[in-house]
Design a protein around this motif. Structure first.
Motif, mmCIF file in Angstrom:
data_model
loop_
_atom_site.group_PDB
_atom_site.id
_atom_site.type_symbol
_atom_site.label_atom_id
_atom_site.label_comp_id
_atom_site.label_asym_id
_atom_site.label_seq_id
_atom_site.Cartn_x
_atom_site.Cartn_y
_atom_site.Cartn_z
ATOM 1 N N GLU A 672 -57.616 -24.317 -32.393
ATOM 2 C CA GLU A 672 -59.014 -24.031 -32.096
ATOM 3 C C GLU A 672 -59.741 -25.254 -31.563
ATOM 4 N N ASN A 673 -59.415 -26.426 -32.085
ATOM 5 C CA ASN A 673 -60.123 -27.638 -31.697
ATOM 6 C C ASN A 673 -59.292 -28.562 -30.823
ATOM 7 N N LYS A 674 -58.158 -28.074 -30.324
ATOM 8 C CA LYS A 674 -57.302 -28.952 -29.526
ATOM 9 C C LYS A 674 -56.669 -28.156 -28.399
ATOM 10 N N ALA A 675 -56.551 -28.802 -27.234
ATOM 11 C CA ALA A 675 -55.913 -28.190 -26.073
ATOM 12 C C ALA A 675 -55.077 -29.251 -25.386
ATOM 13 N N CYS A 676 -54.238 -28.824 -24.463
ATOM 14 C CA CYS A 676 -53.389 -29.744 -23.707
ATOM 15 C C CYS A 676 -53.464 -29.394 -22.229
ATOM 16 N N GLN A 677 -53.476 -30.414 -21.389
ATOM 17 C CA GLN A 677 -53.535 -30.211 -19.945
ATOM 18 C C GLN A 677 -52.618 -31.220 -19.255
ATOM 19 N N TRP A 678 -52.012 -30.775 -18.154
ATOM 20 C CA TRP A 678 -51.217 -31.674 -17.325
ATOM 21 C C TRP A 678 -52.100 -32.202 -16.196
ATOM 22 N N VAL A 679 -51.988 -33.486 -15.932
ATOM 23 C CA VAL A 679 -52.693 -34.092 -14.796
ATOM 24 C C VAL A 679 -51.675 -34.868 -13.972
ATOM 25 N N THR A 680 -51.926 -34.958 -12.670
ATOM 26 C CA THR A 680 -51.016 -35.643 -11.751
ATOM 27 C C THR A 680 -51.600 -36.977 -11.325
ATOM 28 N N ILE A 681 -50.778 -38.027 -11.377
ATOM 29 C CA ILE A 681 -51.206 -39.352 -10.938
ATOM 30 C C ILE A 681 -50.993 -39.447 -9.434
ATOM 31 N N ASN A 682 -52.080 -39.466 -8.660
ATOM 32 C CA ASN A 682 -52.006 -39.561 -7.205
ATOM 33 C C ASN A 682 -52.038 -41.019 -6.750
ATOM 34 N N ALA A 683 -51.828 -41.216 -5.452
ATOM 35 C CA ALA A 683 -51.766 -42.577 -4.906
ATOM 36 C C ALA A 683 -53.095 -43.321 -5.033
ATOM 37 N N ASP A 684 -54.215 -42.574 -5.069
ATOM 38 C CA ASP A 684 -55.524 -43.231 -5.147
ATOM 39 C C ASP A 684 -56.133 -43.169 -6.553
ATOM 40 N N CYS A 685 -55.307 -42.825 -7.557
ATOM 41 C CA CYS A 685 -55.806 -42.714 -8.928
ATOM 42 C C CYS A 685 -56.037 -44.118 -9.520
ATOM 43 N N PRO A 686 -57.166 -44.382 -10.163
ATOM 44 C CA PRO A 686 -57.469 -45.738 -10.674
ATOM 45 C C PRO A 686 -56.554 -46.194 -11.808
ATOM 46 N N VAL A 687 -55.854 -45.257 -12.480
ATOM 47 C CA VAL A 687 -54.987 -45.660 -13.583
ATOM 48 C C VAL A 687 -53.583 -46.001 -13.097
ATOM 49 N N LEU A 688 -53.344 -45.867 -11.779
ATOM 50 C CA LEU A 688 -52.033 -46.137 -11.225
ATOM 51 C C LEU A 688 -51.601 -47.574 -11.524
ATOM 52 N N GLY A 689 -50.422 -47.727 -12.106
ATOM 53 C CA GLY A 689 -49.867 -49.048 -12.361
ATOM 54 C C GLY A 689 -50.200 -49.626 -13.715
ATOM 55 N N ILE A 690 -51.158 -49.058 -14.440
ATOM 56 C CA ILE A 690 -51.496 -49.613 -15.752
ATOM 57 C C ILE A 690 -50.664 -48.942 -16.832
ATOM 58 N N THR A 691 -50.532 -49.598 -17.967
ATOM 59 C CA THR A 691 -49.742 -49.058 -19.074
ATOM 60 C C THR A 691 -50.596 -48.153 -19.943
ATOM 61 N N LEU A 692 -49.937 -47.358 -20.793
ATOM 62 C CA LEU A 692 -50.672 -46.485 -21.712
ATOM 63 C C LEU A 692 -51.483 -47.305 -22.706
ATOM 64 N N ALA A 693 -50.980 -48.480 -23.053
ATOM 65 C CA ALA A 693 -51.738 -49.343 -23.971
ATOM 66 C C ALA A 693 -53.041 -49.794 -23.326
ATOM 67 N N ASP A 694 -52.989 -50.109 -22.022
ATOM 68 C CA ASP A 694 -54.204 -50.508 -21.313
ATOM 69 C C ASP A 694 -55.151 -49.333 -21.121
ATOM 70 N N LEU A 695 -54.581 -48.146 -20.933
ATOM 71 C CA LEU A 695 -55.416 -46.950 -20.753
ATOM 72 C C LEU A 695 -56.189 -46.658 -22.036
ATOM 73 N N ASP A 696 -55.507 -46.602 -23.153
ATOM 74 C CA ASP A 696 -56.106 -46.532 -24.488
ATOM 75 C C ASP A 696 -57.236 -45.505 -24.574
ATOM 76 N N LEU A 697 -56.875 -44.250 -24.327
ATOM 77 C CA LEU A 697 -57.886 -43.187 -24.353
ATOM 78 C C LEU A 697 -58.275 -42.769 -25.768
ATOM 79 N N TYR A 698 -57.362 -42.925 -26.732
ATOM 80 C CA TYR A 698 -57.542 -42.275 -28.025
ATOM 81 C C TYR A 698 -58.754 -42.756 -28.834
#
Length: 758
Positions: A672-698
């Motif tokens: 009820e309170n959680k969902a999942c989605q797939w997203v595609t990393i494109n050539a002009d995406c700002p997160v391109l090249g960074i690690t998940l640790a640097d992204l740190d969304l949680y």
């Protein structure tokens, strides 16, 4: 008993035995000719002795051989041969020559006695032929006649059948003394060439007018009588010229094959051919001594193994030599590694000419019968063997044509449509898409079709659409949609599965060649499955109902409802056991396993629509077996998962491992309170090249990266040091409202990650 009445009794007995033996073989899913052979063994002199004199039956059986070869000549298609002329003429011809050469060498090493060259050539000719009837039946049952390996096998078989006529012509020359055998063979070939020249002249100026005169009478009896007289007359002429009846019948068929009445001729002659051919095979069975076979069973099994291994080792490298993938070469080698039914004709002629003793003749018959019986089993085992081999990473590059052979220069990179297969359906589909100025990429592995695409200027990828690398080259990751119009079910299922591995949200429409495959394709993730025969029925019904005055809107809604129900209204009813059997057969070429749902799984009491297993793990759920042993095949989105369920799932090893963690609650499960989605990393995406640790969304958003799809591989619970690359499919899980806010950020470089989450 009077002689004429005795012939009638023997004839009725033979026909009854042929019918019973053929029926039994058919029920056991074996070639019917094996039933004829076994029936002949039972009633023959060496069996129960019901028929003691074989001469009269053999005389009638000669008609069977003549009609068999006559029909073969009529069916011979130069157009079919042209499709695979390189491998058919080059590979087929080399295969026959090499088989004969190796047999002569083996006979020399083992010391086969006198007349070594003649015996070696004779035995090599027998071994070089494969079974057109058995192989074609197996390919048709699996709907693989239009596949690359199917075309290769049929092309080689056509050349083998054509070579049979030459072998029969040369066979009498092999009975000459060793020092004059060369002259005898040359004389036979010259005689054959002169006869062929006369046949060409007759086929152009005499046969067509004669058939037209017979056809104008509009009498089936006269047409059949004329054709039979023509066939047997030419057969007797060749016998008089020192050739053989079989050769004459085959040439007679070839003379008619290019005339407009060929199909009509074949339709009339086929019943006669089938009846007399069954007499021939029963007569061959009568000559087999079952006691001899039993006493020599070990030797026959050794000969069978030598035939299978030897022909496989000759055919497989030859097919590979003509630049076919190793997988195609292996299937062709396994499929043609038997001795064909026409070898019985050669063996019978050889014994009559004294080229082989009765012992060798009986060994040939026994070995041929066993190889024919084993071939259907071997071809059924092929998917399992490849499935096992492909599970080993070090073998995959050899078994699959991993990389494309060629790519057109004008390949679109995004927002295009991918079409797998450029046959009649694929070609029409491309034409309709281009009519609306939509970018298209075609994947095909036929050189002939790729050449058509080059000439028409259609963007293409030359390769096997089952390969992840080929699909990536075609830009499946960035495509708007994909259509799979392949001829064989196995490649269709694999390409569908692997396309969704690259892009889980891809809009996929698939052609189902058989109605039993419809639910399998939907279960694997197809958005739409089209069955051509059912679609033709719907369109014809729409026309008729509209013509009767029914509202076109009501008619179209009814047709749409039938399509939405997966053509259930039109599909024949099947028992649960039949459905289960079809499901097992359809998934045997996919990596599958039964998985027991843990009692503590968070998926229990969730519907499949809520769990969305394929979307989140890549694994497809094909069936559920309840704790009470009740089985639900092809469960729908409303099916509830229960404790103790066993799940039949298919997918790559990584996907099945992801499913296991998913079912155990080790990763996020939609709720009820959680969902999942797939997203595609494109050539002009700002997160391109960074690690998940640097992204740190949680910490700020509560969103976590649950999985990454990269190069067709499913990376579950990726490490924090993992960097994001172009084309990566990233699975984000968290609150739906926050995921919707993050979507624009991942889609464009112009959206900064400064959103306030709530």
């Amino acid at each position: 008993m009077q002689e004429d009445f005795r012939l009638i009794v023997d004839l009725v007995t033979v026909l009854a035995v042929a019918a019973c033996g053929g029926l039994l073989a058919s029920l056991l899913r074996q070639p019917v000719l094996l039933g004829y052979l076994i029936g002949g063994m039972i009633v023959g002199p060496a069996g129960l002795g019901v028929i003691k004199e074989v001469i009269q039956v053999e005389t009638l059986a000669q008609f069977g051989v003549a009609f068999l070869l006559f029909a073969l000549g009529v069916e011979f298609s130069f157009a079919e041969l042209k499709k695979v002329k390189a491998i058919a003429l080059g590979g087929g011809g080399l295969q026959i020559v090499l088989t004969i050469l190796f047999t002569v060498i083996v006979c020399g090493i083992t010391g086969a006695g006198e007349d070594l060259p003649a015996k070696g050539v004779f035995l090599g000719s027998i071994l070089s032929l494969s079974s057109t009837a058995v192989v074609l039946k197996c390919l048709m049952e699996r709907n693989e006649t239009e596949t690359p390996h199917g075309q290769v096998m049929l092309g080689i078989l056509v050349v083998q059948d054509l070579a049979l006529g030459l072998m029969i012509a040369v066979l009498p020359a092999l009975n000459q003394p060793a020092e004059t055998i060369g002259i005898a063979v040359i004389t036979a070939l010259l005689r054959l060439a002169l006869f062929a020249g006369g046949a060409v002249v007759a086929g152009i100026w005499l046969i067509p007018p004669l058939l037209r005169i017979l056809a104008r009478t509009e009498s089936r009896e006269l047409f059949l009588l004329g054709v039979v007289t023509l066939c047997l007359g030419i057969a007797l002429l060749t016998e008089h010229l020192g050739l053989s009846i079989e050769m004459g019948a085959f040439v007679a068929g070839l003379m008619i094959s290019e005339v407009e009445y060929a199909d009509q001729t074949l339709t009339y002659v086929e019943p006669l051919r089938d009846i007399f051919a069954s007499l021939f095979f029963v007569a061959i069975g009568m000559l087999i001594d079952p006691v001899f076979l039993w006493n020599n069973i070990e030797l026959i099994l050794v000969l069978v193994a030598l035939v299978f291994v030897g022909k496989f080792l000759i055919i497989t490298p030859l097919v590979k030599l003509f630049r076919y993938p190793l997988k195609t070469a292996l299937i062709a080698g396994l499929g043609l590694a038997q001795i064909g039914e026409f070898s019985f004709v050669l063996a019978s002629e050889g014994q009559a000419l004294g080229l082989v003793s009765r012992r060798i003749y009986l060994l040939i018959l026994g070995t041929t019968a066993v190889t024919l019986m084993l071939t259907p089993f071997v071809l059924r085992l092929v998917p399992f063997l490849f499935n096992f081999a492909e599970s080993m990473p070090w073998l995959q590059p050899y078994l699959e044509e991993v990389y494309p052979r060629d790519v057109s220069e004008n390949l679109p990179s995004k927002s295009h449509f991918v079409v797998c297969g450029y046959g009649r359906v694929g070609k029409n589909l491309v034409r309709l898409l281009q009519k609306h100025d939509l970018p298209v990429v075609v994947i095909d592995q036929s050189e002939r079709r790729i050449q058509q695409l080059r000439e028409e200027g259609v963007p293409y990828v030359y390769g096997n659409c089952v390969s992840l690398h080929v699909l990536e080259t075609a830009g499946v990751n960035n495509a708007k949609g994909m259509a799979i119009a392949l001829p064989d079910p196995m490649s269709t299922r694999l390409s569908l599965k692997r396309a969704l591995e690259l892009c889980p949200e891809l809009d996929l429409v698939v052609r189902a060649t058989q109605d039993k495959n419809i639910e399998v394709l939907y279960q694997l993730g197809a958005k739409e499955v089209v069955q051509p025969e059912f679609e033709a029925s719907l369109e014809m019904a729409s026309h008729l109902l509209t013509g009767l005055g029914f509202s076109s809107l009501v008619v179209q809604q009814e047709m749409k409802q039938i399509r939405n129900n997966h053509y259930l209204t039109l599909r024949p009813e099947r028992s649960p056991s039949q459905v289960s059997r079809d499901l097992q057969q359809a998934t045997r070429d996919l990596n599958r396993r039964w998985y027991t749902l843990p009692d503590t799984s968070p998926l229990i009491n969730m519907s499949l629509g809520e769990a969305d297993i394929r979307y989140l793990t890549g694994a497809s759920l094909m069936a559920i077996r309840r704790a009470n042993e009740a089985e639900i095949d092809y469960p729908n989105a409303q099916t509830i998962l229960e404790a103790g369920d066993r799940l039949l799932v298919v997918g790559a090893a990584e996907e099945l491992a992801a499913l296991e963690e998913f079912a155990q609650g080790k990763v996020a499960v939609p709720g009820e309170n959680k969902a999942c989605q797939w997203v595609t990393i494109n050539a002009d995406c700002p997160v391109l090249g960074i690690t998940l640790a640097d992204l740190d969304l949680y910490p700020e958003s509560g969103v976590q990266v649950q999985a990454i799809r990269r190069d067709g591989k499913f990376i579950r619970s990726p490490e924090q040091k993992t960097d994001l690359r172009v084309g990566d499919q990233v699975l984000l899980c968290g609150k739906l409202s926050i995921l919707n806010q993050l979507q624009p950020f991942f889609a464009s470089s112009t959206t900064p990650l400064t959103t306030s989450y709530s």
